[in-house]
Each structure stands twice: as structure tokens, then as C-alpha cells.
Design a protein around this motif. Structure first.
Motif, PDB file in Angstrom:
ATOM      1  N   UNK A  89      13.418 -13.345   5.597  1.00 53.02           N
ATOM      2  CA  UNK A  89      13.006 -12.873   6.448  1.00 53.02           C
ATOM      3  C   UNK A  89      12.657 -10.980   6.239  1.00 53.02           C
ATOM      4  N   UNK A  90      13.875 -10.814   5.327  1.00 55.41           N
ATOM      5  CA  UNK A  90      14.046  -9.270   4.519  1.00 55.41           C
ATOM      6  C   UNK A  90      12.867  -9.394   3.188  1.00 55.41           C
ATOM      7  N   UNK A  91      13.129 -10.889   2.819  1.00 54.49           N
ATOM      8  CA  UNK A  91      12.117 -10.902   1.729  1.00 54.49           C
ATOM      9  C   UNK A  91      11.003 -10.785   1.736  1.00 54.49           C
ATOM     10  N   UNK A  92      10.612 -11.672   2.668  1.00 56.30           N
ATOM     11  CA  UNK A  92       9.094 -11.725   3.312  1.00 56.30           C
ATOM     12  C   UNK A  92       8.501 -10.146   3.890  1.00 56.30           C
ATOM     13  N   UNK A  93       8.701  -9.600   4.477  1.00 53.51           N
ATOM     14  CA  UNK A  93       8.841  -8.151   4.894  1.00 53.51           C
ATOM     15  C   UNK A  93       8.436  -7.386   3.330  1.00 53.51           C
ATOM     16  N   UNK A  94       9.783  -7.866   2.449  1.00 60.50           N
ATOM     17  CA  UNK A  94       9.755  -6.655   1.493  1.00 60.50           C
ATOM     18  C   UNK A  94       8.414  -7.551   1.109  1.00 60.50           C
ATOM     19  N   UNK A  95       7.753  -8.354   0.245  1.00 58.07           N
ATOM     20  CA  UNK A  95       6.822  -8.496  -0.023  1.00 58.07           C
ATOM     21  C   UNK A  95       5.841  -8.188   0.119  1.00 58.07           C
ATOM     22  N   UNK A  96       5.519  -8.346   2.246  1.00 55.82           N
ATOM     23  CA  UNK A  96       3.951  -7.795   2.400  1.00 55.82           C
ATOM     24  C   UNK A  96       4.108  -6.473   2.322  1.00 55.82           C
ATOM     25  N   UNK A  97       5.336  -5.801   2.571  1.00 58.26           N
ATOM     26  CA  UNK A  97       5.037  -3.839   2.597  1.00 58.26           C
ATOM     27  C   UNK A  97       4.479  -3.714   0.812  1.00 58.26           C
ATOM     28  N   UNK A 101       1.839  -2.058  -0.178  1.00 62.58           N
ATOM     29  CA  UNK A 101       2.049  -0.188  -1.084  1.00 62.58           C
ATOM     30  C   UNK A 101       0.838  -0.228  -1.849  1.00 62.58           C
ATOM     31  N   UNK A 102       1.361  -2.071  -2.512  1.00 62.46           N
ATOM     32  CA  UNK A 102       0.559  -1.950  -3.765  1.00 62.46           C
ATOM     33  C   UNK A 102      -0.935  -1.361  -4.055  1.00 62.46           C
ATOM     34  N   UNK A 103      -1.943  -2.474  -2.513  1.00 62.84           N
ATOM     35  CA  UNK A 103      -3.202  -1.886  -2.531  1.00 62.84           C
ATOM     36  C   UNK A 103      -2.957  -1.361  -2.006  1.00 62.84           C
ATOM     37  N   UNK A 104      -3.067  -0.314  -1.763  1.00 61.72           N
ATOM     38  CA  UNK A 104      -3.503   0.845  -1.403  1.00 61.72           C
ATOM     39  C   UNK A 104      -3.225   1.790  -2.560  1.00 61.72           C
ATOM     40  N   UNK A 105      -2.044   1.355  -3.348  1.00 54.40           N
ATOM     41  CA  UNK A 105      -2.300   2.215  -4.351  1.00 54.40           C
ATOM     42  C   UNK A 105      -3.342   1.770  -5.440  1.00 54.40           C
ATOM     43  N   UNK A 106      -3.811  -0.073  -5.646  1.00 51.39           N
ATOM     44  CA  UNK A 106      -4.818  -0.228  -6.523  1.00 51.39           C
ATOM     45  C   UNK A 106      -5.958   0.546  -5.319  1.00 51.39           C
ATOM     46  N   UNK A 107      -6.338   0.698  -4.344  1.00 51.44           N
ATOM     47  CA  UNK A 107      -7.530   1.488  -3.600  1.00 51.44           C
ATOM     48  C   UNK A 107      -7.639   3.041  -3.900  1.00 51.44           C
ATOM     49  N   UNK A 108      -6.997   3.266  -4.764  1.00 49.63           N
ATOM     50  CA  UNK A 108      -6.769   5.006  -4.046  1.00 49.63           C
ATOM     51  C   UNK A 108      -7.255   5.202  -5.608  1.00 49.63           C
ATOM     52  N   UNK A 109      -6.146   4.225  -7.098  1.00 51.45           N
ATOM     53  CA  UNK A 109      -7.129   4.314  -8.118  1.00 51.45           C
ATOM     54  C   UNK A 109      -7.877   3.968  -8.444  1.00 51.45           C
ATOM     55  N   UNK A 110      -8.590   2.444  -7.699  1.00 53.55           N
ATOM     56  CA  UNK A 110     -10.165   2.060  -8.012  1.00 53.55           C
ATOM     57  C   UNK A 110     -11.070   3.641  -7.431  1.00 53.55           C
TER      58      UNK A 110
END
Length: 190
Positions: A89-97, A101-110
Motif C-alpha cells: 500500500x505504501x509503495x503504491x501510494x508513493x508511486x501515485x504521489x 509530482x512528476x506529471x505536475x513538473x512535466x506540465x510546468x516544464x512543457x
């Protein structure tokens, strides 16, 4: 992964729990004996009852050990399964988080890249426009220079023709008078 793990653990857990459940419901031999009425006090001269009590006590201890070991094993398996589920569960939560974060950073970068590229394209268009304007100005200057050169050539040609006409008129005058021009023979005149 979590489903595979739980499916592997659950049959083991059920078998251990089923084995241990009937034993837990069956009270140990010691408890049964405590509920038994004590035999009437008789002559305790025989040696076999104490041996039998030791054997009974050893058997009771063995069954208690088995029951407690089974219960402990069941508890360990349950805790292990719960720990694995919690880790998953913790692993999946971390992956989702991280994905968020990664998608937000990619969106900002794009977004930033797109704005910089748009600005660069705008600058390039302005430079192209200015280059075209300067090329046009230079072509106009070249055309103006060519026009002025043509006018000057025409003027020079006109002046040449005038001079030739003047010379022809002067030569005609000299011919009609029969006089030679002085400038031409200035080096010969004395």
C-alpha cells in the motif's frame, strides 16, 4: 504482487488456523484434569500413578507447546501478511504521489518550454521581417543607384553628342572659311 502474495499466504494461514482452532476449543488435558473430581484418597503406595502424572504432564506440555506454537505461527503469518499488505500500500501510494509530482513538473516544464519556443519563434519572425525589410531597402538603394547611373550616363552621352556636334560645326566653319584651327597646330606654329 499483493494479490499473489495474499493468495500464497492465505491457504497456509487457513490450514494453520484450522489445525489450531479445534485444539484451542479443546481445552488442554491439564484443564480437563482440574475439572475432574479428585479420586478418593486411597493408599498411595503404588509408584505408577506419579509416573503416569509425569507422562500426562509431559503430554499436556507437548500439546500446549503445539497449540501455542501453532497459534504463534498463525499470528506471525497474519502479521507478515499484514506487513506485506501495508508495504505494498505504501509503495503504491508513493508511486501515485510521484506520478502526480512528476506529471505536475512535466506540465510546468512543457508550459515553460512552449512559451520560450513561442518567444523564440516570434523573435525569428521579427528578424525575418526585418531582414526582408532591409533586403528590400538595399534592393531599392541598388535600383536608385542604377537609375542615377543611367541618368548620368545619359547626361554624359548627351554632353558627348553636343561636343561632337560642336566639333562638327567648328570643323564645318573651318572648312567653309578654309582656315586651319590654331590649337591643333599650336606646336607647329611659330
Amino acid at each position: 504482487m499483493g494479490e499473489e502474495l495474499s493468495s500464497k499466504i492465505e491457504p497456509e494461514l487457513h490450514s494453520v488456523v484450522q489445525d489450531s482452532v479445534p485444539e484451542e476449543h479443546n481445552p488442554p488435558l491439564q484443564e480437563k484434569e482440574s475439572h475432574k473430581p479428585h479420586p478418593p484418597s486411597q493408599n498411595v503406595t503404588t509408584t505408577s500413578p506419579p509416573v503416569q502424572k509425569v507422562e500426562d504432564h509431559a503430554a499436556e506440555k507437548d500439546t500446549e507447546d503445539l497449540i501455542s506454537r501453532d497459534a504463534m505461527l498463525a499470528r506471525v503469518l497474519t502479521e507478515k501478511r499484514l506487513a506485506l499488505i501495508k508495504a505494498w500500500e505504501e509503495s503504491e501510494k508513493t508511486k501515485a504521489e510521484n506520478r502526480q509530482k512528476h506529471s505536475a513538473v512535466e506540465l510546468w516544464e512543457d508550459t515553460k518550454k512552449a512559451s520560450v519556443e513561442a518567444e523564440l519563434k516570434k523573435i525569428e519572425e521579427n528578424l525575418e521581417r526585418k531582414k526582408a525589410e532591409h533586403v528590400e531597402k538595399m534592393k531599392n538603394k541598388i535600383a536608385e543607384i542604377h537609375r542615377l547611373a543611367e541618368e548620368k550616363r545619359a547626361i554624359v552621352e548627351a554632353q558627348k553628342r553636343e561636343e561632337f556636334l560642336d566639333l562638327e560645326e567648328t570643323a564645318a566653319k573651318f572648312r567653309s572659311r578654309g582656315v586651319t584651327p590654331r590649337k591643333f597646330f599650336a606646336c607647329f606654329s611659330a
